[in-house]
Design a protein around this motif. Sequence first.
Motif, PDB file in Angstrom:
ATOM      1  N   ILE A 196       0.823  -1.213   0.000  1.00 32.06           N
ATOM      2  CA  ILE A 196       0.000   0.000   0.000  1.00 32.06           C
ATOM      3  C   ILE A 196       0.858   1.264   0.000  1.00 32.06           C
ATOM      4  N   PRO A 197       1.948   1.317   0.773  1.00 27.88           N
ATOM      5  CA  PRO A 197       2.773   2.539   0.770  1.00 27.88           C
ATOM      6  C   PRO A 197       3.803   2.562  -0.356  1.00 27.88           C
ATOM      7  N   GLN A 198       3.840   1.484  -1.178  1.00 31.80           N
ATOM      8  CA  GLN A 198       4.766   1.401  -2.304  1.00 31.80           C
ATOM      9  C   GLN A 198       6.214   1.628  -1.883  1.00 31.80           C
ATOM     10  N   PHE A 199       6.664   0.784  -0.971  1.00 33.57           N
ATOM     11  CA  PHE A 199       8.052   0.806  -0.525  1.00 33.57           C
ATOM     12  C   PHE A 199       8.929   0.093  -1.554  1.00 33.57           C
ATOM     13  N   MET A 200      10.051   0.710  -1.901  1.00 33.77           N
ATOM     14  CA  MET A 200      11.077  -0.018  -2.634  1.00 33.77           C
ATOM     15  C   MET A 200      11.699  -1.004  -1.635  1.00 33.77           C
ATOM     16  N   PRO A 201      12.123  -2.180  -2.111  1.00 30.39           N
ATOM     17  CA  PRO A 201      12.714  -3.153  -1.178  1.00 30.39           C
ATOM     18  C   PRO A 201      13.836  -2.585  -0.325  1.00 30.39           C
ATOM     19  N   ASN A 202      14.602  -1.634  -0.854  1.00 34.85           N
ATOM     20  CA  ASN A 202      15.662  -1.004  -0.060  1.00 34.85           C
ATOM     21  C   ASN A 202      15.108  -0.291   1.169  1.00 34.85           C
ATOM     22  N   SER A 203      13.817   0.017   1.137  1.00 32.82           N
ATOM     23  CA  SER A 203      13.197   0.727   2.257  1.00 32.82           C
ATOM     24  C   SER A 203      12.500  -0.213   3.242  1.00 32.82           C
TER      25      SER A 203
END
Length: 324
Positions: A196-203
């Motif tokens: 839902i928050p569209q996190f990049m995997p690095n995040s």
Amino acid sequence: MKTKLLLILLTLTTLLQAKYTNCDFKNKNYSDVCKQAVKAGVSYEYANKFLTSYFKTKKYDEVSWTYLQPNKIKHHQAQEKKANNILVKYIPQMVQNLQKYKEVYDYVEKKYGVNREIIAAILLKETKLGKIKPSHDAFIVFNTMVVRTKPNSTREKWLLKMGKTNMASIITHCYKAELAPEQCNLASSYAGAVGIPQFMPNSFIYAKSYTNRVADLTKMQDAIVSAANFLHEKASFNELINWDRFPDVPQIEAQWYEYDYATKNASFVYDTSKSGKVYNCFTKGKPALQKMKEYTKKIMRYNNSSNYAVGVMRLAYEAHYSLY
């Protein structure tokens, strides 16, 4: 004969052990990914299995690769203003979300010092509060990026590095979640952003769960907490905005769009970039806009786009006054 067979078995055993005790791949990029994952605590065996999995490294996402080309990115950025204006009609849904998850928003405002309206506005912009369902696989997106990219330009070098670090982050995430490589399927956008928050995997390091040990970014409660923690940790967002002391944000947004249209290299907050690029800063020399500039810059740590951040500010501002 027995001696020969024993030597063959010993050789095979040695080869298998070597396979899982180093990061020696013909593809140097895979070696880099493997080393990053191992450095993060992943076993050699798991990293090797992941990077030799047919379903992870031999399948490619041509759609995502097309959309990641410069002309497509430029088109998407040009559509940001239009997207902001369209999303205004969803403010009633934002208010409903703020009311439904009031307990969670109370928690994050107290713990992280991030306004509930800011978080809800980000979640609205990213996935319309979870209504948009991603249809790509994050690892395959980044694997395609790494395999296809030829580092001949600054952008391509950045793209390759970004692809490798995100691949390593996914391997690390799935290892900690005790998932076999073929079970590790993270639904994502064409750019590899998850949940839902569209996190990049690095995040993923900023992902926090509201009630559990491990965050599930497809769950609204965890999305709210994770977005708040991201802004708190990465952008030093730790003091709630007093909207009554802010200018008329919709009016400022309209003025900014006019400035952006008429001005080359316009930025809402920056005079120069880290690389030394010079911008024409909209808020420079405008004391009344310095507080808005400060918080817009924080939101740009989530998405480094002036139009994105100003859009978040406008949605949050209007939702606040619709809520109270």
